[in-house]
Design a protein around this motif. Structure first.
Motif, mmCIF file in Angstrom:
data_model
loop_
_atom_site.group_PDB
_atom_site.id
_atom_site.type_symbol
_atom_site.label_atom_id
_atom_site.label_comp_id
_atom_site.label_asym_id
_atom_site.label_seq_id
_atom_site.Cartn_x
_atom_site.Cartn_y
_atom_site.Cartn_z
ATOM 1 N N GLN B 558 0.847 -1.195 0.000
ATOM 2 C CA GLN B 558 0.000 0.000 0.000
ATOM 3 C C GLN B 558 0.880 1.241 0.000
ATOM 4 O O GLN B 558 2.077 1.156 0.198
ATOM 5 C CB GLN B 558 -0.921 -0.004 1.225
ATOM 6 C CG GLN B 558 -1.774 -1.256 1.330
ATOM 7 C CD GLN B 558 -2.753 -1.393 0.174
ATOM 8 O OE1 GLN B 558 -3.429 -0.437 -0.206
ATOM 9 N NE2 GLN B 558 -2.826 -2.579 -0.410
ATOM 10 N N SER B 564 -1.935 -5.310 2.161
ATOM 11 C CA SER B 564 -3.309 -5.781 2.292
ATOM 12 C C SER B 564 -3.342 -7.277 2.036
ATOM 13 O O SER B 564 -2.497 -7.811 1.323
ATOM 14 C CB SER B 564 -4.232 -5.058 1.318
ATOM 15 O OG SER B 564 -4.079 -5.589 0.028
ATOM 16 N N THR B 597 -14.299 -6.334 -1.850
ATOM 17 C CA THR B 597 -13.663 -5.919 -3.100
ATOM 18 C C THR B 597 -14.631 -6.011 -4.270
ATOM 19 O O THR B 597 -15.724 -6.547 -4.143
ATOM 20 C CB THR B 597 -12.466 -6.822 -3.449
ATOM 21 O OG1 THR B 597 -12.985 -8.100 -3.847
ATOM 22 C CG2 THR B 597 -11.525 -6.989 -2.288
ATOM 23 N N GLY B 598 -14.174 -5.499 -5.399
ATOM 24 C CA GLY B 598 -14.943 -5.644 -6.627
ATOM 25 C C GLY B 598 -14.910 -7.077 -7.133
ATOM 26 O O GLY B 598 -15.555 -7.402 -8.117
ATOM 27 N N ARG B 601 -14.867 -10.662 -2.686
ATOM 28 C CA ARG B 601 -14.230 -11.215 -1.498
ATOM 29 C C ARG B 601 -13.825 -10.088 -0.573
ATOM 30 O O ARG B 601 -14.176 -8.940 -0.813
ATOM 31 C CB ARG B 601 -13.051 -12.099 -1.888
ATOM 32 C CG ARG B 601 -12.132 -11.434 -2.895
ATOM 33 C CD ARG B 601 -11.453 -12.478 -3.680
ATOM 34 N NE ARG B 601 -10.339 -11.925 -4.453
ATOM 35 C CZ ARG B 601 -9.315 -12.648 -4.818
ATOM 36 N NH1 ARG B 601 -9.226 -13.907 -4.455
ATOM 37 N NH2 ARG B 601 -8.356 -12.116 -5.545
ATOM 38 N N LYS B 672 -2.823 -10.530 -15.039
ATOM 39 C CA LYS B 672 -3.840 -11.181 -14.209
ATOM 40 C C LYS B 672 -4.975 -11.734 -15.050
ATOM 41 O O LYS B 672 -5.251 -11.259 -16.153
ATOM 42 C CB LYS B 672 -4.368 -10.203 -13.176
ATOM 43 C CG LYS B 672 -4.927 -8.928 -13.734
ATOM 44 C CD LYS B 672 -5.118 -7.940 -12.601
ATOM 45 C CE LYS B 672 -5.374 -6.542 -13.126
ATOM 46 N NZ LYS B 672 -5.339 -5.549 -12.061
ATOM 47 N N LYS B 674 -9.050 -12.798 -14.794
ATOM 48 C CA LYS B 674 -10.285 -12.756 -13.998
ATOM 49 C C LYS B 674 -11.390 -13.429 -14.791
ATOM 50 O O LYS B 674 -11.482 -13.242 -15.998
ATOM 51 C CB LYS B 674 -10.661 -11.315 -13.702
ATOM 52 C CG LYS B 674 -9.608 -10.624 -12.864
ATOM 53 C CD LYS B 674 -9.961 -9.183 -12.599
ATOM 54 C CE LYS B 674 -8.904 -8.555 -11.709
ATOM 55 N NZ LYS B 674 -9.185 -7.142 -11.446
ATOM 56 N N LEU B 711 -8.560 -0.472 -17.609
ATOM 57 C CA LEU B 711 -8.075 0.691 -18.345
ATOM 58 C C LEU B 711 -8.822 0.831 -19.665
ATOM 59 O O LEU B 711 -9.074 1.926 -20.135
ATOM 60 C CB LEU B 711 -6.580 0.532 -18.627
ATOM 61 C CG LEU B 711 -5.731 0.464 -17.361
ATOM 62 C CD1 LEU B 711 -4.338 -0.029 -17.661
ATOM 63 C CD2 LEU B 711 -5.686 1.817 -16.701
HETATM 64 C C1 SRM Z 1 -9.109 -4.381 -3.958
HETATM 65 C C2 SRM Z 1 -9.648 -3.967 -5.332
HETATM 66 C C3 SRM Z 1 -10.548 -2.736 -5.243
HETATM 67 C C4 SRM Z 1 -11.709 -2.927 -4.339
HETATM 68 O O1 SRM Z 1 -11.597 -2.504 -3.201
HETATM 69 O O2 SRM Z 1 -12.699 -3.497 -4.785
HETATM 70 C C5 SRM Z 1 -8.564 -3.630 -6.305
HETATM 71 C C6 SRM Z 1 -7.420 -3.026 -5.909
HETATM 72 C C7 SRM Z 1 -6.342 -2.794 -6.717
HETATM 73 N N1 SRM Z 1 -6.333 -2.917 -8.056
HETATM 74 FE FE1 SRM Z 1 -7.885 -3.450 -9.185
HETATM 75 N N2 SRM Z 1 -8.870 -3.986 -7.556
HETATM 76 C C8 SRM Z 1 -9.992 -4.710 -7.513
HETATM 77 C C9 SRM Z 1 -10.769 -5.060 -8.566
HETATM 78 C C10 SRM Z 1 -10.563 -4.643 -9.872
HETATM 79 C C11 SRM Z 1 -11.494 -4.826 -10.947
HETATM 80 C C12 SRM Z 1 -12.917 -5.421 -10.836
HETATM 81 C C13 SRM Z 1 -12.958 -6.912 -10.807
HETATM 82 O O3 SRM Z 1 -11.956 -7.610 -10.639
HETATM 83 O O4 SRM Z 1 -14.080 -7.402 -10.996
HETATM 84 C C14 SRM Z 1 -10.873 -4.294 -12.065
HETATM 85 C C15 SRM Z 1 -11.435 -4.215 -13.512
HETATM 86 C C16 SRM Z 1 -11.268 -5.508 -14.232
HETATM 87 C C17 SRM Z 1 -9.844 -5.750 -14.698
HETATM 88 O O5 SRM Z 1 -9.148 -6.525 -14.033
HETATM 89 O O6 SRM Z 1 -9.423 -5.155 -15.678
HETATM 90 C C18 SRM Z 1 -9.589 -3.802 -11.640
HETATM 91 C C19 SRM Z 1 -8.660 -3.208 -12.464
HETATM 92 C C20 SRM Z 1 -7.366 -2.881 -12.089
HETATM 93 C C21 SRM Z 1 -6.343 -2.435 -12.973
HETATM 94 C C22 SRM Z 1 -6.485 -2.219 -14.500
HETATM 95 C C23 SRM Z 1 -6.070 -3.462 -15.206
HETATM 96 C C24 SRM Z 1 -6.129 -3.369 -16.686
HETATM 97 O O7 SRM Z 1 -5.297 -4.044 -17.336
HETATM 98 O O8 SRM Z 1 -6.957 -2.668 -17.267
HETATM 99 C C25 SRM Z 1 -5.158 -2.271 -12.206
HETATM 100 C C26 SRM Z 1 -3.768 -1.836 -12.662
HETATM 101 C C27 SRM Z 1 -2.901 -2.992 -13.090
HETATM 102 O O9 SRM Z 1 -3.197 -4.164 -12.889
HETATM 103 O O10 SRM Z 1 -1.843 -2.690 -13.665
HETATM 104 C C28 SRM Z 1 -5.545 -2.594 -10.864
HETATM 105 C C29 SRM Z 1 -4.687 -2.562 -9.749
HETATM 106 C C30 SRM Z 1 -5.088 -2.647 -8.485
HETATM 107 C C31 SRM Z 1 -4.104 -2.511 -7.325
HETATM 108 C C32 SRM Z 1 -3.331 -3.785 -7.263
HETATM 109 C C33 SRM Z 1 -3.237 -1.273 -7.475
HETATM 110 C C34 SRM Z 1 -1.811 -1.502 -7.080
HETATM 111 O O11 SRM Z 1 -1.012 -1.814 -7.964
HETATM 112 O O12 SRM Z 1 -1.517 -1.356 -5.880
HETATM 113 C C35 SRM Z 1 -5.011 -2.327 -6.111
HETATM 114 C C36 SRM Z 1 -4.510 -3.109 -4.948
HETATM 115 C C37 SRM Z 1 -5.175 -2.699 -3.673
HETATM 116 C C38 SRM Z 1 -4.948 -3.770 -2.625
HETATM 117 O O13 SRM Z 1 -3.897 -3.795 -2.027
HETATM 118 O O14 SRM Z 1 -5.831 -4.618 -2.406
HETATM 119 N N3 SRM Z 1 -6.865 -2.950 -10.830
HETATM 120 N N4 SRM Z 1 -9.442 -4.013 -10.301
HETATM 121 C C39 SRM Z 1 -10.362 -5.084 -6.089
HETATM 122 C C40 SRM Z 1 -9.808 -6.457 -5.751
HETATM 123 C C41 SRM Z 1 -10.575 -7.560 -6.376
HETATM 124 C C42 SRM Z 1 -10.177 -8.883 -5.772
HETATM 125 O O15 SRM Z 1 -10.952 -9.393 -4.979
HETATM 126 O O16 SRM Z 1 -9.111 -9.401 -6.105
#
Ligand code: SRM
Ligand SMILES: Cc1cc2nc3c(=O)[nH]c(=O)nc-3n(C[C@H](O)[C@H](O)[C@H](O)COP(=O)(O)OP(=O)(O)OC[C@H]3O[C@@H](n4cnc5c(N)ncnc54)[C@H](O)[C@@H]3O)c2cc1C
Ligand code: SF4
Ligand code: FES
Lengths: 114, 815
Positions: B558, B564, B597-598, B601, B672, B674, B711
């Motif tokens: 973080q 986390s 989370t989204g 979980r 990743k 999903k 993105l």
């Molecule tokens: C925790 C969470 C947000 C929330 O509170 O809901 C989250 C949190 C983060 N997302 Fe996300 N994403 C979360 C769901 C999503 C979703 C929705 C979904 O999964 O249904 C998306 C859109 C779908 C997708 O994957 O594209 C999403 C698209 C991203 C992206 C854009 C990825 C892309 O290629 O477009 C990033 C950036 C990356 O991966 O480079 C990202 C990156 C991140 C990071 C890892 C940022 C970082 O590098 O530190 C965040 C980490 C926070 C942490 O420590 O937990 N997160 N992120 C969700 C965790 C889901 C889970 O249970 O694992």
């Protein structure tokens, strides 16, 4: 165990740190990251990226640099200076190896002041 | 004595003119440029990618400061010329600079037109013309508020797409019944509108702006019918007017634009004009291709060649909005003497229309599939009689002659004088000659030598095909983008060579493939580590020092250096026991934030690194394993309640999701992955925007892939339909394995699939049972080594050094 010998503090051995890795030394409120490069050189920097205080000890170590884990700034292990287009520096501390012991001096090297 | 050449305006047109002039008559002129914009010459066309975030300003500069110095040009940035004294042969700038000229070039471009409705001059009302406008829009977009774009033409739609990309809620107001009516017929306009609406952009046609509302700053837009649309930003993109005031003040002949002859000379023989401000033969132009022609003519004339002449040309229009393919050329109005051929493929969103007169093409509109644009353009330009191929004309070039379908063959079949790059007017022959004559091997090389694909970039694919045609196997597009500064090889080459040479460690790869650095960098090392894990699952020893911190310590770092923790919650299903265990851990370690989370979980945020192993130990006791929320690997499989509970459920979507997740967890992937399983087409698990999605139907399972909702936003493609759960699992696993073997590091499935072709994926996974089975088997094999819970490993002591400081000095230091 750490012991202070003159200005130099013993903080551990080279083998405590993985190659191309880092370990932390806590000094009161400050954390100092001790890095070990692929060719077993040891460096010490304050564990705080000049960008937004990212913990440099968690970054990827390559050549004489570490890439910050938060936003990928590349910091020179020797000088603490940010490389490339980024600007800023983190404090670098002198280190000495005595046998396998790593000795750290707790006053930052001159580069920082300059 | 050198002659003095003064240029007013530093846009794309005079920039090109100077390049040509320095080639044709080096050293002949002393050049001085006055530019009202305080900057060097840049590619104005590419402002839209800057707005949307795909490019930075530095990437679109055409001539950097060094170029002016090298060519001895005096450039006055931020100087607007306020007067031309033709008798004294001088110009004067608003900052009081006076320069005398032997020859003067006026290239003042256009001014955006502003509808003079009440409120048009309020802060928050912008036009779309230069970098300052883009910067102002970016600033406004930070609010993520509502924006209105007035004007549904090329500029308006690019602005709308960019602002929407930046998170604003955008409404486009267009006065005509369909979008881009000057370039598109109503059918294509309709498809375009639908595509924009699918991206969340509101489009209102026949919308007549009456006033811009607000008290001191913009608050909304009022239409003639009384509708009010709230907005904090209004962009007017309703057209441009040639900027000819200066010329008319100086007494030059001005009509719509500054009137010039075919040699770009104004009514004063020592004054030339070119670009959008110039009018030739009654026409003014607003696309760069004709302006670049003007630049060539003007350069020739200035170098003493009096024969060069500008001739009218039609330029195709393309919209630079990622994911929308549209091509329009010439005249497509209906008429008694005209015939048309139309092809519609509603499912694929394709529409093509060719307008004929006397068996010759006069206009073309292509939507959804535009690869044949260059071919239609060529037929039109040459006035080819198409009666022979009338039946198949609309299917495009590939259907002519031997019925070939290969796009490569189509490019090969183009004549040498077929235009490839519309912006820079570069034809096929020029490109292939440049490749052979200069030994070019890359896209950048072609750009440097011919300018082809260096402006709007929509012909990049064609240029790459020409490179492969001319060079055969010697062309290796990956060479265009090396993995990083440590090597000249691209990702695909590295992957191939790892297999071919049997390289099984990072040092071996670096040695054999001649890395330029001793131990790589933060870009290549994680990529190599993945490739080796994927290719040699049983033999490779994972190099944790080459993994990003998140994967190294199996938690997400973080911003304050804490971590986390997200445990797996199979298919999003949990229980009182699991929830209680989470609650206990939160209390015990005083975890500051717990969030759903989204990904269906629970995330516990703000855990100190030192506490991680203890947190995992407690979670592990309750049966939790790592959720890999940090991994380039399988993340979540979202599910809906399905036939267990839902009155519409057709299959056990929850059960299938859990089965897939349990089968595939732990696997490393290029980026990743999903997934989601929905129990019916109502799709409550949102399966159609995932990397892999399954929609259950009565007759079985529809498998989807290559969606995106991060993105980029993109609906999935259908892979195919299968009847049983077992088949569904096998297909999904095989698809992911194919991606694991071919994807470039950090390339999501949707990008990989687009690169290699959706049909190719379908062919290998749906149609070729043997291939599918072998992918499946290789995945199963690699899982033997991957399905080890990293948390329990660390609880039992692995990588202890990661979680403990090496020394704590405070006590001793205080002594
Ligand atoms: C925790 C969470 C947000 C929330 O509170 O809901 C989250 C949190 C983060 N997302 Fe996300 N994403 C979360 C769901 C999503 C979703 C929705 C979904 O999964 O249904 C998306 C859109 C779908 C997708 O994957 O594209 C999403 C698209 C991203 C992206 C854009 C990825 C892309 O290629 O477009 C990033 C950036 C990356 O991966 O480079 C990202 C990156 C991140 C990071 C890892 C940022 C970082 O590098 O530190 C965040 C980490 C926070 C942490 O420590 O937990 N997160 N992120 C969700 C965790 C889901 C889970 O249970 O694992
Ligand atoms: C967002 C956007 C997207 C576009 N997309 C495309 C596209 O995809 N394809 C395409 O072909 N075309 C496109 N165009 C159009 C293309 O950019 C223009 O046709 C081209 O840049 C015009 O070049 P120019 O040299 O005539 O004028 P400009 O590039 O407008 O240059 C004129 C310059 O003169 C300066 N100037 C004006 N008056 C004075 C004065 N009195 N004294 C000193 N300096 C002065 C101005 O500040 C300006 O910098 C696009 C335009 C925009 C704005
Ligand atoms: S959207 Fe994702 S990456 Fe962005 S702030 Fe939220 S959690 Fe972080
Ligand atoms: S904190 Fe180190 S790069 Fe941002």
């Amino acid at each position: 165990m750490s012991a202070i010998a003159g200005n130099w503090v013993a903080v551990g051995t080279v083998d405590d740190i993985p190659r191309r890795g880092a370990r932390c030394v806590k000094n009161g409120d400050m954390t100092i990251a001790i890095f070990r490069t692929a060719d077993d050189r040891i460096f010490a920097l304050e564990d705080k990226c000049p960008h937004r205080n990212g913990p440099l000890s968690q970054g990827i170590v390559h050549d004489g640099c570490v890439t910050c884990p938060l936003h990928n700034w590349v910091i020179s292990l020797e000088t603490g200076q940010a490389q490339g287009a980024d600007e800023g520096a983190t404090a670098a501390f002198p280190v000495r190896i005595d046998g396998s012991q790593i000795l750290l001096a707790l006053t930052p090297a001159a580069e920082k002041a300059a | 004595m050198k002659e003095k050449l003064v240029i007013i305006g530093n846009g794309m047109a005079p920039g090109r003119m100077l390049e040509r002039l320095f080639e044709a008559a080096p050293g002949r002129y002393d050049v001085t440029i006055f530019n009202a914009e305080p900057r060097v010459n840049y590619d104005r066309i590419m402002l839209s990618p800057v707005l949307s975030g795909e490019k930075s300003f530095e990437e679109i500069v055409i001539h950097g400061d060094g170029w002016y110095i090298d060519n001895g040009i005096t450039l006055y940035k931020g100087h607007k010329i306020t007067g031309i004294d033709r008798a004294a042969k001088t110009v004067t700038s608003d900052k009081g600079e006076i320069a005398s000229y032997d020859k003067l070039v006026i290239a003042t471009g256009s001014n955006p037109f502003i509808i003079p409705v009440p409120g048009h001059d309020m802060p928050g009302v912008l036009t779309y013309r230069d970098l300052d406008d883009v910067n102002a829009m970016l600033l406004a977009a930070q609010s993520r508020d509502k924006a209105v774009v007035i004007g549904g033409g090329l500029l308006g739609l690019e602005a709308a797409a960019g602002l929407s990309e930046r998170g604003m809620e955008v409404t486009v107001l267009h006065i005509m019944p369909t979008l881009m009516e000057r370039q598109l017929d109503p059918a294509a306009g309709y498809l375009l509108q639908r595509a924009l609406e699918e991206r969340g952009i509101n489009v209102m046609c026949k919308a007549n702006t009456k006033a811009i509302l607000g008290d001191g700053k913009v608050e909304g837009v009022e239409l003639a019918d009384g509708t009010v649309i709230p907005a904090s930003l209004v962009v007017m993109a309703v057209g441009i007017r040639p900027n000819a005031q200066l010329a008319s003040d100086a007494g030059l002949t001005v009509n719509r634009g500054i009137v010039v002859d075919a040699g770009m000379r104004t009514s004063d023989a020592d004054i030339f004009s070119l670009g959008e401000c110039a009018e030739v033969d009654g026409q003014v132009y607003g696309l760069v291709a004709p302006l670049y022609k003007m630049a060539e003519v003007a350069a020739s004339r200035l170098s003493g060649d009096e024969t060069a002449r500008f001739e009218h040309m039609d330029t195709p229009t393309k919209l630079k909005v990622t994911g929308i393919d549209l091509y329009s050329l010439g005249d497509f109005a209906e008429g008694d003497d005209r015939e048309e051929i139309v092809l519609r493929d509603a499912a694929a969103g394709v529409y093509k229309r060719v307008v004929l007169k006397d068996n010759r093409i006069v206009g073309t509109v292509l939507y959804g599939e535009t690869a044949d644009g260059a071919w239609f353009n060529d037929l039109k330009r040459k006035q080819t009689d198409i009666s022979e191929m009338r039946e198949t004309l609309i299917f495009g070039q590939a259907y002519q002659g031997g019925g070939q379908l290969d796009p490569m063959a189509a490019v090969a079949a183009l004549p040498d004088d077929a235009e490839i790059c519309g912006c820079n007017g570069v034809c096929k022959g020029k490109i292939t000659n440049a490749i052979t004559a200069n030994g070019l091997t890359s896209l950048d090389g072609v750009r440097a030598h011919t300018k082809a694909s260096a402006s709007c970039g929509t012909c990049t694919g064609l240029v790459e095909q020409l490179l492969s045609l001319t060079l055969g196997d010697a062309y290796n597009p990956a060479a265009v983008t090396p993995m990083c500064g440590c090597t000249d090889l691209g990702h695909d080459d590295v992957r191939r060579l790892i297999k071919a040479k049997g390289l099984k460690t990072i040092p071996a790869v670096m040695q054999e493939l001649e890395w330029k650095t001793s131990c790589g960098c933060a870009k290549c090392r994680p990529a190599l580590n993945y490739y080796l894990v994927a290719d040699w699952p049983d033999e490779y020893a994972d190099d944790y020092q080459s993994r990003f911190i998140n994967e190294r310590v199996h938690a997400n770092i973080q911003k304050d250096g804490t971590y986390s923790v997200v445990p797996r919650m199979w298919g999003g299903v949990t229980s009182s026991k699991e929830l209680r265990a989470i609650a206990d851990v939160v209390d015990k370690f005083a975890i500051p934030t717990v969030k759903v989370t989204g990904g269906q979980r629970i995330d516990m945020l703000g855990i100190r690194k030192e506490d991680l192993p203890a947190v995992w130990a407690d979670l592990g006791e309750a049966g939790f394993v790592s959720g890999h929320a940090y991994a380039k690997g399988l993340r979540t499989v979202k599910t809906c309640v399905g036939s267990d509970w839902c009155r519409f459920g057709t299959q056990d979507s929850t059960g299938l999701g859990i089965r897939i997740e349990k089968f595939m967890w732990g696997s490393w992937t290029p980026a990743k992955v999903k997934m989601a399983v929905s129990g019916c087409p109502r799709n409550c698990a949102e399966a159609t925007c995932k990397d892999v999605g399954i929609i259950c139907v009565d007759s079985g399972f529809e498998i989807h892939f290559a969606g995106a909702a991060g993105l980029d936003i993109k609906g999935t493609e259908v892979l195919g339909h299968v009847k049983t759960e077992d088949e569904a699992l096998e297909h999904v696993v095989a698809l992911v394995q194919m991606y694991r073997e071919q994807g470039r590091y950090l390339e999501r499935i949707y990008k990989w699939a687009k690169r290699i072709g959706y049909d190719e994926v379908r062919r290998q996974i749906m149609d070729d049972a043997e291939k599918r089975k072998s992918y499946y088997d290789r995945f199963v094999f690699s899982q033997k080594f991957a399905q080890v819970d990293p948390w329990s490993e660390r609880v039992s002591g692995k990588d202890k050094h990661e979680f403990k400081p090496m020394a704590t000095l405070s006590l001793e230091a205080a002594e």
